[in-house]
Design an enzyme around this catalytic site. Structure first.
Site, PDB file in Angstrom:
ATOM      1  N   ASP A 180       0.847  -1.200   0.000  1.00 17.27           N
ATOM      2  CA  ASP A 180       0.000   0.000   0.000  1.00 17.27           C
ATOM      3  C   ASP A 180       0.883   1.250   0.000  1.00 17.27           C
ATOM      4  O   ASP A 180       1.772   1.390   0.852  1.00 17.27           O
ATOM      5  CB  ASP A 180      -0.884  -0.021   1.254  1.00 17.27           C
ATOM      6  CG  ASP A 180      -2.119   0.857   1.120  1.00 17.27           C
ATOM      7  OD1 ASP A 180      -2.134   1.726   0.232  1.00 17.27           O
ATOM      8  OD2 ASP A 180      -3.064   0.675   1.898  1.00 17.27           O
ATOM      9  N   ASP A 181       0.655   2.150  -0.948  1.00 21.81           N
ATOM     10  CA  ASP A 181       1.369   3.437  -1.018  1.00 21.81           C
ATOM     11  C   ASP A 181       2.879   3.258  -1.134  1.00 21.81           C
ATOM     12  O   ASP A 181       3.648   4.071  -0.604  1.00 21.81           O
ATOM     13  CB  ASP A 181       1.059   4.297   0.213  1.00 21.81           C
ATOM     14  CG  ASP A 181      -0.362   4.840   0.218  1.00 21.81           C
ATOM     15  OD1 ASP A 181      -1.121   4.508  -0.712  1.00 21.81           O
ATOM     16  OD2 ASP A 181      -0.716   5.572   1.158  1.00 21.81           O
ATOM     17  N   ASP A 186      -0.409  -0.812  -4.960  1.00 18.75           N
ATOM     18  CA  ASP A 186      -1.708  -0.302  -5.411  1.00 18.75           C
ATOM     19  C   ASP A 186      -1.606   1.093  -5.998  1.00 18.75           C
ATOM     20  O   ASP A 186      -2.447   1.514  -6.779  1.00 18.75           O
ATOM     21  CB  ASP A 186      -2.726  -0.322  -4.257  1.00 18.75           C
ATOM     22  CG  ASP A 186      -2.426   0.697  -3.167  1.00 18.75           C
ATOM     23  OD1 ASP A 186      -1.255   1.117  -3.027  1.00 18.75           O
ATOM     24  OD2 ASP A 186      -3.361   1.065  -2.429  1.00 18.75           O
ATOM     25  N   ASN A 187      -0.559   1.839  -5.637  1.00 11.09           N
ATOM     26  CA  ASN A 187      -0.312   3.178  -6.187  1.00 11.09           C
ATOM     27  C   ASN A 187       0.995   3.698  -5.624  1.00 11.09           C
ATOM     28  O   ASN A 187       1.653   3.038  -4.815  1.00 11.09           O
ATOM     29  CB  ASN A 187      -1.459   4.149  -5.864  1.00 11.09           C
ATOM     30  CG  ASN A 187      -1.885   4.160  -4.418  1.00 11.09           C
ATOM     31  OD1 ASN A 187      -2.957   3.674  -4.075  1.00 11.09           O
ATOM     32  ND2 ASN A 187      -1.045   4.672  -3.530  1.00 11.09           N
ATOM     33  N   CYS A 244      -6.480   3.892  -3.547  1.00 17.30           N
ATOM     34  CA  CYS A 244      -6.757   2.546  -3.039  1.00 17.30           C
ATOM     35  C   CYS A 244      -7.887   1.797  -3.731  1.00 17.30           C
ATOM     36  O   CYS A 244      -7.659   0.806  -4.421  1.00 17.30           O
ATOM     37  CB  CYS A 244      -7.050   2.637  -1.542  1.00 17.30           C
ATOM     38  SG  CYS A 244      -5.765   3.517  -0.617  1.00 17.30           S
ATOM     39  N   HIS A 278     -11.173  -2.686   1.304  1.00 13.49           N
ATOM     40  CA  HIS A 278     -11.522  -1.347   0.793  1.00 13.49           C
ATOM     41  C   HIS A 278     -12.376  -1.365  -0.476  1.00 13.49           C
ATOM     42  O   HIS A 278     -12.272  -0.488  -1.329  1.00 13.49           O
ATOM     43  CB  HIS A 278     -10.262  -0.510   0.548  1.00 13.49           C
ATOM     44  CG  HIS A 278     -10.486   0.943   0.865  1.00 13.49           C
ATOM     45  ND1 HIS A 278      -9.479   1.871   0.926  1.00 13.49           N
ATOM     46  CD2 HIS A 278     -11.624   1.630   1.147  1.00 13.49           C
ATOM     47  CE1 HIS A 278      -9.965   3.050   1.221  1.00 13.49           C
ATOM     48  NE2 HIS A 278     -11.278   2.927   1.363  1.00 13.49           N
ATOM     49  N   HIS A 306       1.348   2.230   4.066  1.00 18.75           N
ATOM     50  CA  HIS A 306       0.340   3.253   4.341  1.00 18.75           C
ATOM     51  C   HIS A 306       0.472   3.700   5.801  1.00 18.75           C
ATOM     52  O   HIS A 306       0.703   2.894   6.694  1.00 18.75           O
ATOM     53  CB  HIS A 306      -1.054   2.667   4.083  1.00 18.75           C
ATOM     54  CG  HIS A 306      -2.146   3.668   3.935  1.00 18.75           C
ATOM     55  ND1 HIS A 306      -2.563   4.488   4.965  1.00 18.75           N
ATOM     56  CD2 HIS A 306      -2.930   3.983   2.875  1.00 18.75           C
ATOM     57  CE1 HIS A 306      -3.557   5.257   4.545  1.00 18.75           C
ATOM     58  NE2 HIS A 306      -3.792   4.968   3.266  1.00 18.75           N
ATOM     59  N   LYS A 317      -6.029  -5.476   3.713  1.00 16.21           N
ATOM     60  CA  LYS A 317      -6.946  -4.367   3.422  1.00 16.21           C
ATOM     61  C   LYS A 317      -7.855  -4.706   2.237  1.00 16.21           C
ATOM     62  O   LYS A 317      -7.380  -5.018   1.150  1.00 16.21           O
ATOM     63  CB  LYS A 317      -6.116  -3.114   3.119  1.00 16.21           C
ATOM     64  CG  LYS A 317      -6.892  -1.929   2.590  1.00 16.21           C
ATOM     65  CD  LYS A 317      -5.930  -0.776   2.378  1.00 16.21           C
ATOM     66  CE  LYS A 317      -6.552   0.387   1.629  1.00 16.21           C
ATOM     67  NZ  LYS A 317      -5.604   1.502   1.468  1.00 16.21           N
ATOM     68  N   SER A 333      -8.605   1.417   4.827  1.00 11.32           N
ATOM     69  CA  SER A 333      -7.232   1.802   5.151  1.00 11.32           C
ATOM     70  C   SER A 333      -7.009   1.825   6.655  1.00 11.32           C
ATOM     71  O   SER A 333      -7.928   2.076   7.441  1.00 11.32           O
ATOM     72  CB  SER A 333      -6.920   3.185   4.565  1.00 11.32           C
ATOM     73  OG  SER A 333      -6.960   3.150   3.159  1.00 11.32           O
TER      74      SER A 333
END
Length: 905
Positions: free
Chosen positions: A405-406, A673-674, A447, A502, A620, A500, A525
């Site tokens: 994540d992130d 995811d990003n 997300c 979401h 994250h 996660k 998140s």
């Protein structure tokens, strides 16, 4: 909803015919015309021009009006169909009654209709007859007792038109803004025609958006029944305002009904303007033009050149404002025709542009290669065909997807060897022993949209998820979407998810209702709820149960940052029950690791293939690296080592999974995811060289939520000992003809490796990357589309397009950076265009006046328009419910502060 599918052979027979004479007649079309017509033999495929018919309910036309489909041969050999002649070849249109207030706008509207019909029936003159009042027709009328709306009797109007029909007319069509009825027992009718006499009358009254509302201005206020012959009741009669929607619906109806005059019956082959419709919703679903079978019927009747007809229709939609004062005051409202315009441009591409470009490039390429690079549909066909030929494992492999994540592209040591950080030794080893993707991109840059696309293989504009779901979200990933775990579960896989989700946690939207046999994790998140010992964040959030004054002071000091959640504890969900609330951030990784290892062990004991989706909280915020709880409670937010410690914990987790699954039957796919959440400053990752300097120089972030490279280019490694060749790199960075990969490719690739065919009732955007994984082939997406995920503009809009080394931006700005600046939202027309091969930092756009810019920008715009058209005509598009309600918030004990529960319920 039911999709009516016909085989390619059936459609070919309907189009060409098995009769020798009609087949020879078909062979007289040019190669380009046949290429266009035969696009209809494979409807519903990615990039298809034509789509199958869909029946949405029993009230639609086809279920309620059974009739045999009319193929080309039955049309052509019909002895009763009307045939044009030199003396009878004009289409006449007669307006009946008022069309709004008399004046330039009304005159312009009816002229637009005439011009559109003349382009549609290209080669035939279309003329207006002088307008007549209702009284001049001498028709009967009534006031509908239920709706209190004036209606005209169609039979009388048809007789009036028959008597008024000019000798040189092929047909005469009456149009009116007054409602119609065919006989006393009927409530209403849209229109009625006598095909053998070439006359028809149609009403546009019900095309007013407010017609069915109680406030419709056309309802008579007084309850009375005027005497027949007293036409004064029509004085000042309300007529719908002339809008763009009215113009679109009018054009559809006019051409549909005039098409019947040629003997073309309701189409049941493909989605077509000649489809029947029982109601306005069904009429609105019809496209504006003809399917190939009906197009051939009309072409044989009129004799037009197909390409010239398309050109005339495009000119009508693209027409420049005219010179007269009246025309300048009422510009043609063609915005609703945008989808049709894109479709027509694609038709022209197939018939003209591709061949012209192929010839232009013959000097430098072989004909096969040149044309293969240019034909959109052919490219994807070849990719899928090649993937089908790849030798795959004998038995069903296990799949482990690890989604960070992130995480930033520059966070992996293998991507930034010069840094020598030594934070990711396990991931580096997997890259050395497997495949590293250097040009891999998340489907979105935040997300929920990214995760939805990974699990469905479809862009957010198709699957309906364009931005993040909330703590109190009622809905989630639309139930009409089919997920990867659902399909693998049906194929005999044990499916489990840890981490996660979401994508909706309320009711039927949770993981165990969307294909997972087991779930352990956080429904959204890890910053969307309070904890007793908060992790590292900016601003630093308070513990659950903090006093109101503390919370108030925090909110005042952090007004420029995202607010902390203080009222509800962060829940840990197991299957569909709350296991902890609030959970312990500092032990969460160990809980995830224990569950993952147990799942893998149990599945092996059963001899069952498994799909394990590990959607980790790393990287994250709030970060909770393995420090002592006391240190965690009193930590300083300025600690620059926190992110590195969290990264090392992530790497150790991945290493433990790799060690246990180190066999030839398990594929591990690690990705993100990003990009990093830049506004979190020292608690955000690194984008590596992809800085988005054009944006950062103007303020604002160029990472998470944006379409800059730092927002969606993510570190990615595929590891499969003995299957994936060791020490491989896919898409060596930015070659001239580089091939790119997307997170959405996970969906079709895993299904392909498992021997599962995805449902054929929808369109997909991901492509099968099996040949990339197993043989290191440099195949993939020629074009990437990057949607807005929370920065400037509307959610989901395709704001950047990448083809090879070029990338175009249509909108930028409005994403918060470290320090609070967000940069102004800017719309770029013409777009910003960067050459990533020479400018990976996206700092200096190309000069718009150079030939390089002009040729590239036009090509990218065409790709973008093609995808937008493809989505606009995709009848499998879903819509997510983003409403929120306090009752949807996960809560273990509503009577206790922050919903706290201390034991299993």
């Amino acid at each position: 909803m039911k999709v009516i599918h016909h085989s390619a052979e059936t459609l070919k027979t309907a189009l060409v015919s098995n009769s020798k004479d009609l087949a020879e007649l078909y062979s007289q079309y040019t190669k380009e015309e046949r290429r266009l017509l035969e696009e209809g033999l494979h409807p519903g495929q990615p990039s298809s021009l034509f789509q199958p018919v869909t029946v949405h309910s029993d009230s639609d036309w086809i279920p309620s009006h059974p009739e045999d489909p009319q193929d080309f041969e039955s049309f052509y050999r019909n002895p009763h169909r009307n045939v044009l002649s030199a003396s009878c070849g004009t289409i006449y249109i007669q307006t009946i009654g008022a069309f709004g207030e008399a004046g330039p706008q009304t005159e312009q509207y009816v002229e637009w209709l005439r011009e559109y019909c003349q382009a549609f029936f290209y080669g035939l003159p279309v003329r207006w007859l002088p307008a007549v009042t209702v009284e001049q027709t001498g028709c009967s009328f009534r006031i509908n007792h239920g709706s209190q709306i004036l209606q005209l009797l169609t039979g009388d109007l048809l007789e009036f038109l028959w008597n008024r029909k000019p000798k040189e007319a092929f047909c005469i069509v009456g149009i009116t803004m007054i409602d119609l009825y065919p006989k006393d027992s009927w409530n209403f009718v849209f229109g009625q025609a006598s095909l053998n006499r070439g006359i028809g009358v149609f009403s546009f009254a019900r095309y007013d958006d407010s017609f069915y509302s109680k406030s419709y201005a056309g309802r008579l206020k007084k309850q009375h029944q005027p005497k027949q012959g007293d036409y004064s009741v029509f004085d000042g009669q309300y007529t719908p305002p002339i809008t763009s929607t009215l113009l679109l619906r009018s054009c559809k109806t006019m051409t549909h009904e005039i098409g019947h005059m040629f003997g073309i019956r309701h189409c049941q082959w493909l989605s077509c303007v000649m489809q029947g419709s029982n109601h306005l919703e069904e009429s609105d679903r019809r496209p504006l033009d003809l399917c190939p079978i009906c197009l051939r019927k009309l072409q044989v009747s009129v004799g037009f050149n197909i390409a010239e007809r398309y050109k005339a229709l495009l000119q009508w939609m693209e027409e420049e404002p005219r010179a007269t004062q009246a025309e300048a005051a009422f510009p043609k409202p063609t915005e609703p025709f945008r989808t049709a315009k894109l479709w027509l441009q694609r038709c022209q591409d197939i018939m003209q542009v591709s061949e012209r470009l192929c010839h232009k490039m013959l000097e430098g390429f072989t004909p096969l290669l040149a044309c293969g690079m240019l034909l959109f549909g052919l490219f994807f066909h070849l990719v899928s065909e090649r993937a089908a030929q790849v030798q795959k494992p004998d038995k069903k492999p296990n799949f482990i997807i690890i989604l960070a994540d992130d995480i930033g592209w520059g966070d992996l040591d293998v991507n930034m060897p010069e840094q020598r950080a030594n934070n990711t030794p396990n991931l580096d080893l997997m890259a050395q022993q497997g495949l590293r993707f250097s040009d891999f991109h998340s489907p979105a840059s935040t997300c929920s949209p990214s995760r939805a696309s990974i699990l469905t293989g479809r862009y957010g504009l198709r699957n309906g998820v364009t931005h993040n779901f909330a703590v109190g979200s009622v809905g989630g990933l639309p139930l009409s979407e089919v997920t990867l775990p659902q399909l693998l579960q049906q194929a005999g896989y044990y499916t489990a998810m840890i981490g996660k989700w979401h994508l909706g946690h309320n009711g039927p939207y949770g993981p165990t209702k969307r294909g997972f046999d087991y779930y352990l994790g956080v429904p959204y998140s890890n910053d969307m709820g309070c904890t007793d010992i908060p992790g590292y964040d900016l601003p630093q959030c308070l513990a659950c149960g903090s006093s109101e004054p503390q919370i108030f002071r925090l909110r005042r000091s952090a007004h420029k940052h995202r607010s902390c959640y203080s009222k509800v504890g962060l829940p840990l969900i197991e299957n569909s029950s709350i296991a902890e609330q609030p959970l312990n951030l500092w032990t969460l990784t160990q809980q995830y690791q224990s569950a993952a290892l147990r799942i893998m062990h149990d599945a092996r004991e059963r001899g069952q293939p498994y799909f394990l989706y590990l959607a980790l909280a790393h990287m994250h915020v709030p970060l909770a690296p393995p420090l002592t709880p006391t240190t965690g409670a009193t930590h300083s937010p300025s600690d620059s080592q926190v992110y590195a410690a969290s990264l090392r914990e992530l790497d150790r987790f991945v290493g433990s999974i790799r060690t246990v699954s180190h066999t030839e039957d398990t594929l591990i796919w690690f990705t993100g995811d990003n990009g990093p959440w830049e506004q979190k400053c020292q608690y955000a990752g690194s984008t590596g060289p992809f800085k988005g300097k054009w944006q950062t120089k103007r303020g604002g972030s160029s990472a998470k939520t944006t379409t800059w490279e730092g927002g969606h280019r993510v570190p990615t490694v595929a590891y499969w000992p003995g299957v994936i060749p060791a020490n491989s790199t896919s898409s060596a960075l930015l070659r001239c003809l580089c091939f790119l990969q997307l997170g959405m490719d996970i969906f079709p690739t895993l299904l392909s490796l498992a021997g599962v065919t995805p449902p054929s009732d929808r369109r997909y955007d991901g492509i099968d990357a099996t040949s990339v994984l197993l043989h290191g082939e440099q195949t993939g997406h020629k074009v990437l589309f990057h949607p807005n995920s929370g920065a400037a503009g509307r959610f989901g809009d395709l704001q950047a397009v990448r083809a090879g080394k070029y990338k175009a931006f249509y909108m930028t700005g409005a994403a918060e950076a470290c320090g609070g600046g967000s940069g102004a939202q800017e719309l770029h027309d013409p777009p910003l265009l960067f050459d990533l091969e020479h400018d990976e930092t996206e700092e200096t756009p190309l000069n718009v006046w150079t030939p390089e810019y002009q040729a590239t920008a036009e090509r990218l715009a065409l790709w973008r328009e093609r995808l937008l058209w493809d989505i606009a005509t995709d009848q499998s598009v879903s819509a997510a419910d983003y409403t929120t309600d306090s009752s949807a918030v996960p809560c273990c004990e509503p009577t206790r502060p922050v919903c706290r529960c201390l034991s299993l319920p």
